[in-house]
Design a protein around this motif. Structure first.
Motif, PDB file in Angstrom:
ATOM      1  N   PHE A 175      20.889 -19.236  -6.001  1.00 53.36           N
ATOM      2  CA  PHE A 175      21.630 -18.292  -5.170  1.00 53.36           C
ATOM      3  C   PHE A 175      21.085 -16.888  -5.434  1.00 53.36           C
ATOM      4  N   ARG A 176      21.155 -16.046  -4.425  1.00 56.61           N
ATOM      5  CA  ARG A 176      20.746 -14.669  -4.636  1.00 56.61           C
ATOM      6  C   ARG A 176      21.563 -13.713  -3.780  1.00 56.61           C
ATOM      7  N   THR A 177      21.733 -12.518  -4.318  1.00 62.11           N
ATOM      8  CA  THR A 177      22.362 -11.412  -3.600  1.00 62.11           C
ATOM      9  C   THR A 177      21.912 -10.130  -4.301  1.00 62.11           C
ATOM     10  N   ASN A 203      32.084 -28.358   0.465  1.00 64.18           N
ATOM     11  CA  ASN A 203      33.033 -28.048   1.538  1.00 64.18           C
ATOM     12  C   ASN A 203      32.683 -26.769   2.276  1.00 64.18           C
ATOM     13  N   ALA A 204      31.438 -26.317   2.161  1.00 62.67           N
ATOM     14  CA  ALA A 204      31.024 -25.061   2.780  1.00 62.67           C
ATOM     15  C   ALA A 204      30.524 -25.245   4.207  1.00 62.67           C
ATOM     16  N   ASP A 205      30.713 -26.433   4.772  1.00 64.48           N
ATOM     17  CA  ASP A 205      30.280 -26.714   6.144  1.00 64.48           C
ATOM     18  C   ASP A 205      28.777 -26.504   6.308  1.00 64.48           C
ATOM     19  N   MET A 206      28.025 -26.871   5.272  1.00 64.91           N
ATOM     20  CA  MET A 206      26.561 -26.811   5.302  1.00 64.91           C
ATOM     21  C   MET A 206      26.056 -28.225   5.071  1.00 64.91           C
ATOM     22  N   PRO A 207      25.505 -28.886   6.086  1.00 59.03           N
ATOM     23  CA  PRO A 207      25.097 -30.292   5.931  1.00 59.03           C
ATOM     24  C   PRO A 207      24.171 -30.529   4.749  1.00 59.03           C
ATOM     25  N   SER A 208      23.313 -29.560   4.432  1.00 57.33           N
ATOM     26  CA  SER A 208      22.357 -29.764   3.345  1.00 57.33           C
ATOM     27  C   SER A 208      23.024 -29.771   1.980  1.00 57.33           C
ATOM     28  N   LEU A 209      24.274 -29.322   1.901  1.00 55.85           N
ATOM     29  CA  LEU A 209      24.981 -29.277   0.624  1.00 55.85           C
ATOM     30  C   LEU A 209      26.011 -30.387   0.475  1.00 55.85           C
ATOM     31  N   GLU A 210      26.255 -31.169   1.497  1.00 58.85           N
ATOM     32  CA  GLU A 210      27.259 -32.228   1.430  1.00 58.85           C
ATOM     33  C   GLU A 210      26.851 -33.278   0.402  1.00 58.85           C
ATOM     34  N   GLY A 211      27.688 -33.457  -0.606  1.00 58.87           N
ATOM     35  CA  GLY A 211      27.440 -34.473  -1.613  1.00 58.87           C
ATOM     36  C   GLY A 211      26.296 -34.159  -2.544  1.00 58.87           C
ATOM     37  N   LEU A 212      25.809 -32.921  -2.514  1.00 53.19           N
ATOM     38  CA  LEU A 212      24.609 -32.591  -3.282  1.00 53.19           C
ATOM     39  C   LEU A 212      24.932 -32.340  -4.746  1.00 53.19           C
ATOM     40  N   ASP A 213      24.164 -32.943  -5.635  1.00 58.39           N
ATOM     41  CA  ASP A 213      24.135 -32.614  -7.055  1.00 58.39           C
ATOM     42  C   ASP A 213      22.716 -32.158  -7.373  1.00 58.39           C
ATOM     43  N   GLY A 214      22.575 -31.306  -8.379  1.00 59.21           N
ATOM     44  CA  GLY A 214      21.234 -30.877  -8.753  1.00 59.21           C
ATOM     45  C   GLY A 214      21.167 -29.404  -9.078  1.00 59.21           C
ATOM     46  N   ALA A 215      20.002 -28.790  -8.800  1.00 58.12           N
ATOM     47  CA  ALA A 215      19.752 -27.382  -9.095  1.00 58.12           C
ATOM     48  C   ALA A 215      19.651 -26.607  -7.790  1.00 58.12           C
ATOM     49  N   PRO A 231      27.920  -9.227   0.086  1.00 55.03           N
ATOM     50  CA  PRO A 231      28.501 -10.517   0.510  1.00 55.03           C
ATOM     51  C   PRO A 231      27.518 -11.427   1.231  1.00 55.03           C
ATOM     52  N   ALA A 232      26.342 -10.923   1.558  1.00 57.50           N
ATOM     53  CA  ALA A 232      25.349 -11.742   2.292  1.00 57.50           C
ATOM     54  C   ALA A 232      24.555 -12.599   1.299  1.00 57.50           C
ATOM     55  N   TRP A 233      25.235 -13.562   0.701  1.00 56.68           N
ATOM     56  CA  TRP A 233      24.589 -14.475  -0.239  1.00 56.68           C
ATOM     57  C   TRP A 233      23.645 -15.421   0.494  1.00 56.68           C
ATOM     58  N   GLN A 234      22.621 -15.884  -0.244  1.00 58.99           N
ATOM     59  CA  GLN A 234      21.701 -16.888   0.281  1.00 58.99           C
ATOM     60  C   GLN A 234      21.472 -17.948  -0.798  1.00 58.99           C
ATOM     61  N   TYR A 235      21.039 -19.127  -0.364  1.00 61.56           N
ATOM     62  CA  TYR A 235      20.760 -20.188  -1.315  1.00 61.56           C
ATOM     63  C   TYR A 235      19.543 -20.986  -0.870  1.00 61.56           C
ATOM     64  N   TRP A 236      18.917 -21.682  -1.830  1.00 58.79           N
ATOM     65  CA  TRP A 236      17.989 -22.760  -1.492  1.00 58.79           C
ATOM     66  C   TRP A 236      18.070 -23.830  -2.561  1.00 58.79           C
ATOM     67  N   THR A 248      12.676 -21.450   1.612  1.00 59.18           N
ATOM     68  CA  THR A 248      13.525 -21.205   2.777  1.00 59.18           C
ATOM     69  C   THR A 248      14.958 -20.973   2.311  1.00 59.18           C
ATOM     70  N   TRP A 249      15.381 -19.734   2.379  1.00 60.32           N
ATOM     71  CA  TRP A 249      16.731 -19.359   1.974  1.00 60.32           C
ATOM     72  C   TRP A 249      17.676 -19.421   3.178  1.00 60.32           C
ATOM     73  N   GLN A 250      18.888 -19.892   2.925  1.00 61.06           N
ATOM     74  CA  GLN A 250      19.887 -19.984   3.989  1.00 61.06           C
ATOM     75  C   GLN A 250      21.132 -19.214   3.584  1.00 61.06           C
ATOM     76  N   PRO A 251      21.872 -18.678   4.554  1.00 63.30           N
ATOM     77  CA  PRO A 251      23.090 -17.929   4.216  1.00 63.30           C
ATOM     78  C   PRO A 251      24.212 -18.872   3.782  1.00 63.30           C
ATOM     79  N   LEU A 252      25.084 -18.385   2.918  1.00 58.66           N
ATOM     80  CA  LEU A 252      26.242 -19.149   2.465  1.00 58.66           C
ATOM     81  C   LEU A 252      27.351 -18.181   2.090  1.00 58.66           C
ATOM     82  N   GLN A 253      28.547 -18.470   2.570  1.00 57.71           N
ATOM     83  CA  GLN A 253      29.687 -17.627   2.236  1.00 57.71           C
ATOM     84  C   GLN A 253      30.184 -17.972   0.841  1.00 57.71           C
ATOM     85  N   ILE A 254      30.298 -16.957  -0.011  1.00 56.18           N
ATOM     86  CA  ILE A 254      30.741 -17.108  -1.385  1.00 56.18           C
ATOM     87  C   ILE A 254      32.075 -16.369  -1.521  1.00 56.18           C
TER      88      ILE A 254
END
Length: 937
Positions: free
Chosen positions: A167-169, A152-164, A268-273, A138-144
């Motif tokens: 990204f794709r574009t 600080n990207a206002d994405m709850p799933s990324l708050e405080g996240l460390d790990g792997a 510019p339409a980056w996505q992440y998972w 499940t890929w989600q959009p993210l502004q890069i």
């Protein structure tokens, strides 16, 4: 009669007394640095003032990562002589390498980390781009880019996240580039990346300072659309694609070797998972201050809002939001009551039954828990990810009319006439070596202290408690029509002449922030005071002791907030206790030592990197507030209590200092001129600090009638320290050697410590003072928040009011550019920008304005020593001076009109102004009035 006239002159006019000390806006906060801060020293909140949803992001001062643990590295002292020898031989890099391997402090989780990291990396890197981009994720959009990290990207799933994180574009390859290699420019990445184009790995690197520019071979490219996939590995702190701080274009491709300006941008339409968010806990030298949670109020009423106003009244420490919706006027008030340790929020409406909402608690901490306590109270429980601390918050509601329904998830309120919410929070922290507290009981007990008290009673109690501190000082620098503008617009239009009242507001706002973030019972104000929304705050929102912590308290004494220093002295005493272990393990010395950072757990060992982390005079600097507090208050009981801290700090340097074989001077080695020039022997700042420590400790011992032999030893050793030196460029040398670069504009001006806040260089030595001034000119007027604030204070000490005002104007400039860029200045809510937000500039700026109006470091009361021409008329009441004097001043057309001095200790008083000087004896509790000619009325 003449005396009565002067007293009447000093009494503020009604217009002055009523000058509006408010920050106000005509729209809700869009981001955290728009929101308005409230606090009681233990709990802080940021009020957003939304219409459909309001948010109060809150903190509790003792919620940090980490745990009680050893910080000093056992046996480090055996390498001390080798480090000194290498530095003496001019082998700086070798000394830094030896120190990096054997001398830095202990990190949490360092044992076995290399093996844990390798095993985890092997697991996550087994996935290649073809698998990552295959269907099923499940890929989600993210502004890069995400300059401050994906957190600080206002994405709850990324708050405080460390790990792997993948990204794709894509990009479209021009037909003219067929058969050519291209460069893929990605800028900086936190921390490591493996980058693929069309499934083929084309580059990998690690380190946030490295700019990723990878060659993509022509064979890997396709006509038309090309897919880019990047696996980003983030071990700790912030992560993401952060770009670069330069003109080189990023997130583009261009032919290899060609002009980068001739590029094709990435889509510019980056996505992440998120592939894996559970890396092994990375080693950390010190802990980080943490957010607690959010109070959200979701309102049922819909429709356009008119007559919107959001404000913070700093005379009462009350935030307020008002607006009209569907013909009903809604009002909310928020404050942080210190006696009851509760944040209070009251909602009213002009029509009965108009308040309907859902109140929720949430937290950025993973797996936080909500529960129903009783029919009117909801509980939030959090556990920090990396550490032993947990917290509990209770939210209780009281209503007039309407219906209240509670579930385990929220408080539902229907058709109330009015509602009041009470928010309390506590942790299991008791002290830096005790975490046995019971936050459930503490949060409940705070609610019990609130009890059934009416809102009016709680508000009255809060205002009375706050004004006992705030109302001790008043300043008026003049007025203009700009005061009618919203605060964000005033900042955009600011100039000292156009808006003198904004400068007075800024000065008072610094006092407000200190009261809100440093009260007895809470922790000392950290890099962000008491406010922080990020699990990965910049620099851990810790206590940086090579300038920032000390700057936080520069306004405390002179701006009549001496009571706010109590948390600082608690920190100093605890650091002195913990620092004894570091002194022994790292230097085989008596006494105590503190390097350039500390945290909640009072780590005192060197951290981060050997080229700047080995700086030995943090403890020396932290004795200055002790001596200053005594000078301002003449509280002998306080001095007697704190004297052992000063004595043990001095004792450390008696053991640590060595004689320089070339000059015979005592020098500090190894050390650092903060964050500049690497590991060295004999930085000037160290010697200024140690000399002042020795002098002040000897003076304290003399005042208390103690340690006559130690007094003599300290006096002798102070004279043997390497002196301040004037270099070949006319500058004050920053180091023992004459190697300063006159074009260097480094943000730290450490070697000018002896001018301010110290007194090692004064007008008694005009040659040295001129050299220090030359150094400041060479460093330039630019800088970020705290650096500008230090320069402001220095220019005030140089008695150059117009230059000081130039720096103050930069401090009050907009921090946010039109393109989203940030620089030093202030955000919309007047928070200081380093950037990002750091509160020390607010405090240093307020202190610098005080230095422009009154100085007392030389034993005299110097009146208006750095008055700028842009402040031709003004009045200040409640300034404090050494000798325990309170000073009121009034001036017109740039000239002193009258001064009133109250003697709190009965000391002799020396007053200087305009080339005149008078000296007179005083009686404790008596006021003395002088005119502009320094003649008594």
């Amino acid at each position: 009669m003449l005396r009565l006239l002067f007293l009447l002159i000093l009494i503020p006019t009604l217009a002055q007394a009523q000058q509006p000390l408010k920050l106000w806006y005509n729209k809700p906060a869009e981001k955290w640095t728009d929101a308005l801060p409230i606090g009681n020293g233990r709990v802080g909140g940021m009020v957003f003032g939304g219409v459909g949803q309001d948010r109060v992001q809150f903190n509790e001062s003792s919620l940090w990562t980490g745990r009680p643990r050893p910080y000093a590295r056992p046996g480090a002292a055996q390498y001390l002589s080798q480090m000194r020898a290498l530095l003496a031989a001019g082998k700086q890099k070798e000394a830094e390498a030896l120190a990096a391997e054997h001398f830095m402090g202990m990190q949490d989780h360092e044992e076995g980390y290399a093996d844990r990291k390798a095993a985890w990396l092997q697991q996550v890197q087994a996935m290649k781009a073809a698998q990552a981009t295959a269907p099923g994720h499940t890929w989600q959009p993210l502004q890069i880019p995400t300059p401050n990290g994906w957190e600080n990207a206002d994405m709850p799933s990324l708050e405080g996240l460390d790990g792997a994180v993948w990204f794709r574009t894509s990009f479209d390859l021009p037909a003219a580039w067929a058969g050519k290699d291209v460069t893929l420019s990605l800028g900086r990445i936190r921390d490591a990346d493996i980058t693929y184009v069309n499934g083929q790995q084309i580059g990998t690197d690690e380190g946030i300072s490295k700019k990723r520019r990878y060659r993509v071979p022509a064979a890997a490219l396709r006509p038309g659309r090309n897919e880019v996939a990047i696996q980003v590995i983030n071990y700790y702190d912030k992560g993401g694609l952060i770009g670069v701080k330069e003109q080189q274009p990023v997130f583009v491709v261009y032919p290899e070797g060609a002009d980068p300006a001739q590029n094709v941008p990435l889509n510019p339409a980056w996505q992440y998972w998120v592939q894996d968010e559970n890396p092994p806990l990375a080693p950390s030298y010190q802990a980080s201050y943490q957010p607690f949670g959010d109070l959200l109020l979701d309102f049922a009423t819909k429709g356009q809002a008119t007559n919107y106003r959001r404000e913070l009244d700093i005379t009462q420490a009350v935030a307020r939001t008002t607006y009209t919706q569907n013909g009903t006027t809604y009002t909310r008030e928020y404050f942080a009551n210190a006696p009851r340790n509760a944040v209070v929020c009251r909602l009213t409406a002009s029509k009965k039954g108009s308040i309907s909402l859902n109140a929720l608690l949430q937290s950025p901490h993973k797996d936080y828990k909500l529960s129903r306590v009783d029919d009117h109270t909801l509980a939030l429980a959090v556990q920090v990810k990396d550490g032993v601390l947990r917290g509990v918050s209770h939210l209780r509601v009281a209503t007039k009319g309407g219906r209240v329904t509670l579930t385990d998830q929220q408080i539902q309120l229907q058709n109330a006439d009015e509602a009041t919410f009470y928010l309390t929070a506590a942790t299991n922290f008791k002290s830096y070596n005790d975490v046995s507290g019971e936050p459930e009981k503490l949060a409940a007990a705070a609610q019990q202290r609130v009890g059934s008290a009416s809102y009016a009673a709680l508000r009255k109690e809060h205002v009375r408690d706050y004004q006992q501190l705030f109302s001790s000082f008043n300043v008026d620098l003049g007025h203009s029509q700009n005061e009618q503008l919203p605060t964000d617009e005033r900042i955009r239009q600011f100039s000292p002449v156009a808006d003198p009242a904004l400068q007075a507001l800024y000065m008072q706002y610094g006092r407000y922030l200190l009261i809100a973030s440093s009260r007895m019972g809470g922790q000392a104000a950290n890099l962000q005071g008491i406010w922080n929304e990020s699990l990965t705050p910049s620099w851990g929102s810790k206590y940086t002791t090579n300038i920032n912590l000390e700057m936080n308290y520069w306004p405390a004494e002179v701006l009549n907030l001496s009571a706010c220093t109590k948390p600082l002295f608690t920190l100093i005493n605890e650091a002195a206790e913990a620092g004894q272990v570091t002194a022994k393990e790292h230097y085989n010395a008596r006494g105590w030592v503190l390097h350039h950072n500390t945290d909640l757990w009072r780590g005192t060992a060197p951290i981060n990197a050997s080229n700047h982390g080995i700086w030995v005079t943090g403890g020396a600097w932290l004795t200055l507030p002790i001596w200053e507090h005594y000078q301002f208050t003449h509280d002998r009981d306080f001095l007697r209590e704190q004297y052992p801290v000063m004595k043990q700090a001095a004792t450390f340097f008696l053991d640590f200092l060595v004689k320089d074989p070339r000059t015979g001077w005592l020098i500090s080695t190894p050390s650092n001129s903060p964050e500049h020039g690497g590991l060295v022997a004999g930085p000037t700042m160290d010697h200024q600090l140690i000399r002042e420590l020795f002098r002040n400790t000897a003076a304290a011992a003399q005042a208390l009638g103690l340690d006559a032999d130690l007094q003599q030893e300290l006096t002798t050793k102070a004279q043997q320290l390497a002196p301040n030196q004037v270099g070949k460029h006319g500058q004050l040398q920053e180091w023992l050697e004459d190697k300063d670069d006159p074009t260097d504009t480094h943000r730290h001006v450490s070697h000018l410590w002896g001018v301010f806040p110290g007194t090692d260089i004064t007008w008694a030595d005009p040659k040295l003072l001129q050299a220090a001034r030359t150094s400041l000119v060479q460093r330039g007027d630019e800088g970020t928040g705290w650096s500008l604030a230090w320069k402001l204070n220095l220019w005030a000490r140089f008695r150059d009011g117009n230059h000081a005002l130039t720096i103050l104007e930069k401090l009050l400039s907009p921090a946010e550019g039109a393109n989203g860029s940030e620089r030093g200045g202030v955000y919309h809510n007047l928070f200081d920008a380093h950037p990002p937000f750091q509160i020390d500039g607010n405090f240093g700026g307020a202190a610098g304005m005080a230095e422009m109006l009154l100085q007392s470091q030389s034993g005299t009361l110097d009146l208006l020593p750095a008055l700028p021409t842009a402040w031709p008329t003004g009045e200040v009441r409640g300034l404090r001076a050494r000798g325990n004097f309170t000073v009121n001043l009034r001036w017109t057309q740039g000239k002193l009109q009258a001064v009133e001095i109250q003697s709190e200790a009965g000391q002799d008083c020396v007053v200087r102004y305009g080339g005149k000087e008078v000296k007179f004896k005083t009686k404790k509790g008596k006021k003395y009035t002088l005119n502009g000619e320094l003649k008594k009325g």
